[in-house]
Write a protein that holds these residues in place. Structure first.
Motif, short mmCIF file in Angstrom:
data_model
loop_
_atom_site.label_atom_id
_atom_site.label_comp_id
_atom_site.label_asym_id
_atom_site.label_seq_id
_atom_site.Cartn_x
_atom_site.Cartn_y
_atom_site.Cartn_z
N ILE A 1 103.38 -2.83 -54.07
CA ILE A 1 103.33 -3.69 -52.89
C ILE A 1 102.76 -5.04 -53.31
N GLU A 2 102.87 -5.99 -52.42
CA GLU A 2 102.47 -7.35 -52.77
C GLU A 2 102.03 -8.09 -51.52
N LEU A 3 101.02 -8.92 -51.67
CA LEU A 3 100.59 -9.72 -50.52
C LEU A 3 101.44 -10.99 -50.47
N THR A 4 102.13 -11.20 -49.35
CA THR A 4 102.92 -12.42 -49.19
C THR A 4 102.24 -13.27 -48.12
N VAL A 5 101.68 -14.37 -48.55
CA VAL A 5 100.92 -15.20 -47.61
C VAL A 5 101.80 -16.28 -46.99
N ARG A 6 101.86 -16.27 -45.66
CA ARG A 6 102.61 -17.31 -44.97
C ARG A 6 101.65 -18.03 -44.02
N SER A 7 102.14 -18.43 -42.89
CA SER A 7 101.30 -19.29 -42.05
C SER A 7 100.63 -18.59 -40.87
N SER A 8 100.64 -17.29 -40.84
CA SER A 8 100.04 -16.61 -39.69
C SER A 8 98.58 -16.22 -39.92
N THR A 9 98.08 -16.53 -41.10
CA THR A 9 96.67 -16.21 -41.38
C THR A 9 95.96 -17.45 -41.90
N ALA A 10 94.71 -17.61 -41.47
CA ALA A 10 93.90 -18.75 -41.90
C ALA A 10 92.43 -18.41 -41.64
N ARG A 11 91.52 -19.35 -41.89
CA ARG A 11 90.10 -19.10 -41.62
C ARG A 11 89.91 -18.91 -40.12
N PRO A 12 88.90 -18.21 -39.76
CA PRO A 12 88.64 -18.03 -38.32
C PRO A 12 88.25 -19.36 -37.68
N PHE B 1 105.22 -9.14 -34.92
CA PHE B 1 106.05 -10.13 -34.22
C PHE B 1 105.65 -10.16 -32.75
N GLY B 2 105.50 -8.98 -32.19
CA GLY B 2 105.09 -8.89 -30.80
C GLY B 2 103.71 -9.51 -30.61
N ALA B 3 102.85 -9.32 -31.59
CA ALA B 3 101.49 -9.85 -31.50
C ALA B 3 101.52 -11.38 -31.50
N ILE B 4 102.35 -11.95 -32.35
CA ILE B 4 102.44 -13.42 -32.44
C ILE B 4 102.93 -13.99 -31.11
N ILE B 5 103.95 -13.36 -30.57
CA ILE B 5 104.50 -13.85 -29.30
C ILE B 5 103.47 -13.70 -28.18
N ALA B 6 102.76 -12.59 -28.20
CA ALA B 6 101.74 -12.34 -27.18
C ALA B 6 100.63 -13.39 -27.26
N ALA B 7 100.19 -13.66 -28.48
CA ALA B 7 99.12 -14.65 -28.65
C ALA B 7 99.55 -16.00 -28.09
N LYS B 8 100.76 -16.38 -28.41
CA LYS B 8 101.28 -17.65 -27.90
C LYS B 8 101.31 -17.65 -26.38
N ASP B 9 101.78 -16.55 -25.82
CA ASP B 9 101.87 -16.48 -24.35
C ASP B 9 100.48 -16.54 -23.71
N LEU B 10 99.47 -16.17 -24.47
CA LEU B 10 98.10 -16.23 -23.96
C LEU B 10 97.51 -17.63 -24.17
N GLY B 11 98.34 -18.50 -24.75
CA GLY B 11 97.85 -19.86 -24.99
C GLY B 11 97.06 -19.98 -26.28
N MET B 12 97.14 -18.99 -27.12
CA MET B 12 96.41 -19.05 -28.39
C MET B 12 97.34 -19.51 -29.50
N ARG B 13 96.78 -20.24 -30.43
CA ARG B 13 97.59 -20.67 -31.55
C ARG B 13 97.41 -19.72 -32.73
N VAL B 14 98.50 -19.46 -33.42
CA VAL B 14 98.44 -18.64 -34.64
C VAL B 14 98.72 -19.61 -35.80
N PRO B 15 97.83 -19.76 -36.74
CA PRO B 15 96.63 -18.96 -37.01
C PRO B 15 95.32 -19.62 -36.54
N GLU B 16 95.40 -20.79 -35.93
CA GLU B 16 94.16 -21.51 -35.59
C GLU B 16 93.21 -20.65 -34.75
N ASP B 17 93.73 -20.00 -33.74
CA ASP B 17 92.86 -19.22 -32.86
C ASP B 17 92.79 -17.75 -33.26
#
Lengths: 344, 344
Positions: B328-339, B254-270
């Motif tokens: 365990i199980e992989l739950t795919v949402r919108s925070s991961t995509a192709r580089p 969660f902290g990582a997502i917020i940090a990325a946004k604050d850096l002007g990066m889009r998750v998951p595009e960037d």
DNA sequence: CTGAAAGCGCTTACAG
DNA sequence: CTGAAAGCGCTTACAG
């Protein structure tokens, strides 16, 4: 598992002496005490709780009832209570109301009546008079955290004052367009916190002669994602958007901050956000809020129960109505500031 | 408070019959049963837990020990356990280790030995052999959630596999520059989750022949604000930044997502972010994660304890070493995509 | 099917 | 200061 008899034999005294020595009572010679302690240590003796309870009528155990352990307010409060109880040698057995009404019934008409607990503490549960009567039948001290309970002791912050103070902070900064995202009555809480906090907001707005637009008021549950959604809606239309939002709970405010950012607005430059709680994440979000020291409430309530249990007047009319007003405080961080120049 | 004797008198039978009738035992005539039930209901009779325990040796109570109730993993797990226990008429008394070592000592050498509980469940605490011995002395079933405990039953997810799966997901999407923000060994957990999860990451990178740069590895506590700080550092330098980060816990993510946004990066595009847990807020953040159903673990462990308690082999060597692998199980949402195209 | 009685493991007046 | 014994409120063989 060694019993008291084994200890007595090993120490060469009677079980009565063992009991007295271990309980730290008077009228035990130093020698006897030493022998008993040595024997108890050697055998790893720990007195059985149920036998102790049988003999004394004391369980050294407090029952704590709450709606949802997995939410910040409740678990934090529970932690506070546990901290002081363990310090005093008390156990804490806890009951989660959850979403099944049957569970609530069983807890109040069965679990709590098994005489396993000496006293009961509820967290944000509005006891019915019927439930209170059950508790009174046991003649066990009771105290409720979160809101007033007629006929019983309770400890709670003043929700109206909190809403008012939060709004006044915004007004003092120069805001005139102030919204409120509040909880839904009866949803997140069994008391009327959401309504009271809103009334505080309205009173502050009134006192400052400020208008409240319809679109500045919203209701939602106390959660980040709902706060997010509602805030996007409220802030989305630049013509009607307030310059400040008082969120009735910090979790709503977190969602509001994230929503504002996603709308391209800066907090606090473009919009100010204030909450109520001082949630563990409020520091991280830089959220200005009305602090209510939740852990402290759990500690205070537990202490009061312990005092009641050790007090002299236990027995007659243990549960009288008495409301303890828990202090609140304005904690200013970086989410509030003067309104943007264009709105001054 | 009516006792069993009052019920017996009102029903016109002996206390033995009252006991049998109320316990639902055989060999009670329908009439007697009816009279007893009516009398018990009229008097609001509930059998005393301590007397019951004295007579039967059963407390119908489970002890739960955990490090910090006010954190998501523990409170969620606790909730799961409580849900099944209350269903079966069991109480749950809980012990919070907290930060004071004295408390831990007292809990294991005193509180748990008072025979107030029939069994013990620990959540994410690595029992010492000494502590386990104390438990074994009581001949009470025990199970630990969160990691293996030698000589005892335990239930835990495979941390290595989780780290590997998370990393493989990123690799499958085409990422080659993958970082890992892990916990600090021994800090947030008493087991070696942080190390194991990192090993899984390393194994996956190795298997794919991918290089791991030093700057792609970081350690921090399992919290949003620390995750935020560390991520800003890792993502701040565009020349060295990875295109994807595997966070060893959702709160870090969660902290990582917020940090990325604050850096002007889009998750998951960037940048892509993946976590482990499936925290209650993961859905809101759109976080792809390795789900471990924490509540389910609490439920499962409580059920196992109940089964042990009702099983036939209670008594001899109740605590044997046995590890249950939690799925365990992989739950795919919108925070991961192709580089991003520039990095493919 | 049912009751009298022992017993669970302590504490605490009551004597001494 | 110390011990013998009653009692806390149930459950459960044991007889009947």
């Amino acid at each position: 598992m060694a019993g008291i008899f084994d200890v007595a034999k090993l120490a060469g005294v009677s079980t009565a002496t063992v009991s007295r020595a271990l309980a730290g009572k008077d009228h035990v010679s130093a020698k006897a005490r030493e022998k008993v302690e040595a024997a108890a240590a050697e055998l790893g003796y720990v007195a059985s709780a149920s036998a102790y309870t049988m003999a004394t009528g004391r369980a050294r155990n407090i029952g704590v009832v709450l709606p949802h352990v997995d939410r910040w307010f409740f678990s934090t409060c529970l932690l506070g209570a546990e901290n002081v109880l363990i310090e005093h040698g008390y156990d804490l057995t806890f009951y989660n109301l959850g979403s099944k009404p049957e569970n609530r019934d069983r807890i109040f008409s069965e679990f709590l009546l098994r005489k396993r607990v000496d006293a009961v503490l509820t967290i944000a549960v509005r006891l019915s008079q019927e439930e209170l009567r059950n508790l009174n039948l046991m003649k066990k001290p009771f105290i409720g955290i979160g809101g007033p309970i007629s006929g019983a002791r309770s400890l709670a912050m003043d929700d109206f004052a909190a809403g008012k103070l939060a709004t006044e902070h915004l007004i003092a900064l120069g805001h005139t367009k102030i919204g409120n995202i509040g909880g839904i009555g009866g949803f997140d809480t069994e008391f009327n916190q959401p309504l009271l906090r809103r009334s505080g907001y309205e009173a502050a707005m009134d006192a400052a002669n400020l208008e409240i637009k319809k679109s500045w008021i919203a209701e939602t549950t106390f959660s980040i994602d709902h706060g997010y959604r509602v805030t996007k809606q409220m802030l989305g239309d630049p013509r009607n958007a307030p310059t400040a939002i008082f969120c009735s709970a910090d979790e709503i405010a977190f969602g509001a901050i994230i929503a504002a950012k996603d709308l391209g607005m800066r907090v606090p430059e473009d919009v100010s956000i204030i909450g109520i709680d001082d949630h563990e994440m409020s520091e991280f979000f830089g959220l200005t809020t009305i602090s209510q020291d939740v852990k402290g409430q759990g500690e205070a309530a537990a202490k009061m129960l312990l005092d009641l249990l050790n007090g002299p007047d236990l027995g007659e009319a243990v549960n009288i109505e008495k409301r303890f007003d828990w202090p609140i405080e304005l904690t200013v961080r970086s989410s509030t500031a003067r309104p943007p120049a264009t709105h001054r």
